[in-house]
Design an enzyme around this catalytic site. Structure first.
Site, PDB file in Angstrom:
ATOM      1  CG  HIS A  59      -1.767  -1.209   1.340  1.00  0.00           C
ATOM      2  ND1 HIS A  59      -2.812  -1.463   0.477  1.00  0.00           N
ATOM      3  CD2 HIS A  59      -1.727  -2.269   2.199  1.00  0.00           C
ATOM      4  CE1 HIS A  59      -3.384  -2.610   0.797  1.00  0.00           C
ATOM      5  NE2 HIS A  59      -2.746  -3.123   1.842  1.00  0.00           N
TER       6      HIS A  59
HETATM    7  C1  BDR Z   1      -1.844   0.770   5.805  1.00  0.00           C
HETATM    8  O1  BDR Z   1      -1.851   0.119   7.088  1.00  0.00           O
HETATM    9  C2  BDR Z   1      -0.561  -0.333   7.417  1.00  0.00           C
HETATM   10  O2  BDR Z   1      -0.600  -1.631   7.932  1.00  0.00           O
HETATM   11  C3  BDR Z   1       0.271  -0.253   6.163  1.00  0.00           C
HETATM   12  O3  BDR Z   1       1.612   0.053   6.492  1.00  0.00           O
HETATM   13  C4  BDR Z   1      -0.387   0.830   5.351  1.00  0.00           C
HETATM   14  O4  BDR Z   1       0.155   2.101   5.681  1.00  0.00           O
HETATM   15  C5  BDR Z   1      -2.768   0.020   4.887  1.00  0.00           C
HETATM   16  O5  BDR Z   1      -4.061   0.036   5.401  1.00  0.00           O
END
Ligand code: BDR
Ligand code: CA
Length: 312
Positions: free
Chosen positions: A239
């Site tokens: 992400h």
């Molecule tokens: C986000 O949540 C975290 O676990 C990841 O690093 C990312 O920033 C995705 O929902």
């Protein structure tokens, strides 16, 4: 001229990948990396930021900022996705924790030093950014741009049915940031989730003899394992790296100007991002939202960035 950026992160494997890409991207000058609690505790996030920079040893070291312990105990973390230490249980040594200023101070200093020239890329909960804007509301218009990974536009959340992790961790902060006058771009979960790195990425990592190769080889495999075990996926989401690409490769995204706010207290919906998409909206548009992504283009750009980091 390279674009000056601050990365505000809660590492996290995808945060670590985004950092690797940014630190070796000649189009970007990472002036600071600031830690925030989220995937892991404030202390661990601070430690991880230092460990990542030490492992990668980029040509130019950014300033580092320490995460501040949140006032309330966090409701969640993501250690099941990222490992107990947030970095795939790599347990990198950090000889001695450097004395660091709190993240909000580092961000404030850097914006004052270069008004309107700094882009902040926020890849964790928005706690630090809200603190900065609360302490000096005038800074909102001095931030060049704020790119946020968080929320969902149409899809479900990932920590509750309604909420995405970064927003859920600190919904009040997210609301303050969304309502601020800063120029903002949101890269929501339903866009970042469309990009999935497949197992062959692991074969294309730079050699173990390179710093980036050695680092990514220790960190990334855990993410593939956890995505298989937890979500039954034959690949891994990245992400935060996708959100970074919205800055580095904006041509790969389409955006729409929308009005967004955050539910801060709903029993089932706390942390949900709410967009005014009525045919006659009454909320004022306050953010550019990524609404579509060239998934192949982003995956290729990530691979190019990894190769570049290995070659440095
Ligand atoms: C986000 O949540 C975290 O676990 C990841 O690093 C990312 O920033 C995705 O929902
Ligand atoms: Ca993150």
């Amino acid at each position: 001229m390279a674009r000056k950026i601050i990365l505000d992160v809660d590492p996290g494997i995808d945060d670590a990948l985004a950092l690797t890409l940014a630190l070796f991207d000649p189009r970007l000058e990472v002036v600071a990396v600031t830690a925030v609690a989220g995937n892991v505790s404030a202390e661990q996030a601070t430690r991880n930021v230092q460990a990542i920079i030490e492992q990668l040893d980029p040509p130019r070291w950014p300033r580092l900022g320490a995460a501040v312990q949140p006032e309330r105990d966090p409701l969640v973390d993501s250690r099941h996705v990222h490992g107990a230490d947030g970095l795939g249980n790599a347990d990198f040594p950090v000889a001695e924790l450097h004395h660091q200023h709190p993240s909000d101070k580092v961000i404030t200093d850097e914006i004052r030093k270069a008004p309107e020239a700094i882009t902040i890329v926020a890849l964790g909960p928005l706690t630090n950014i809200a603190t900065v804007l609360r302490r000096d509301p005038g800074l909102a218009e001095q931030v060049g741009q704020l790119v946020i990974m968080g929320g969902t536009l149409r899809g479900p959340g990932n920590v509750t049915p309604a909420a995405e992790f970064n927003i859920y961790c600190d919904p009040a902060a997210a609301r303050e940031v969304f309502r601020s006058r800063t120029t903002k771009t949101l890269v929501p979960l339903d866009i970042t989730s469309q990009v999935m790195m497949t197992y062959d990425l692991l074969d294309q990592l730079p050699e173990e003899s390179t710093r980036a190769g050695a680092f990514l080889r220790r960190v990334l495999p855990f993410s593939f394992r956890s995505h298989r075990q937890l979500f039954g996926l034959e690949g891994a989401h990245i992400h935060d790296a996708v959100a970074l690409m919205a800055l580095a490769e904006p041509g790969l995204f389409e955006t729409e100007r929308l009005a967004v706010d955050v539910e801060i207290q709903g029993e089932l919906t706390m942390g949900a991002t709410v967009f005014d998409r009525r045919s006659a909206p009454t909320w004022r548009p306050n953010i550019d939202v990524a609404t579509s992504v060239d998934t192949g283009g982003v995956a290729a750009a990530v691979l190019r960035g990894i190769a570049q980091a290995g070659a440095a």
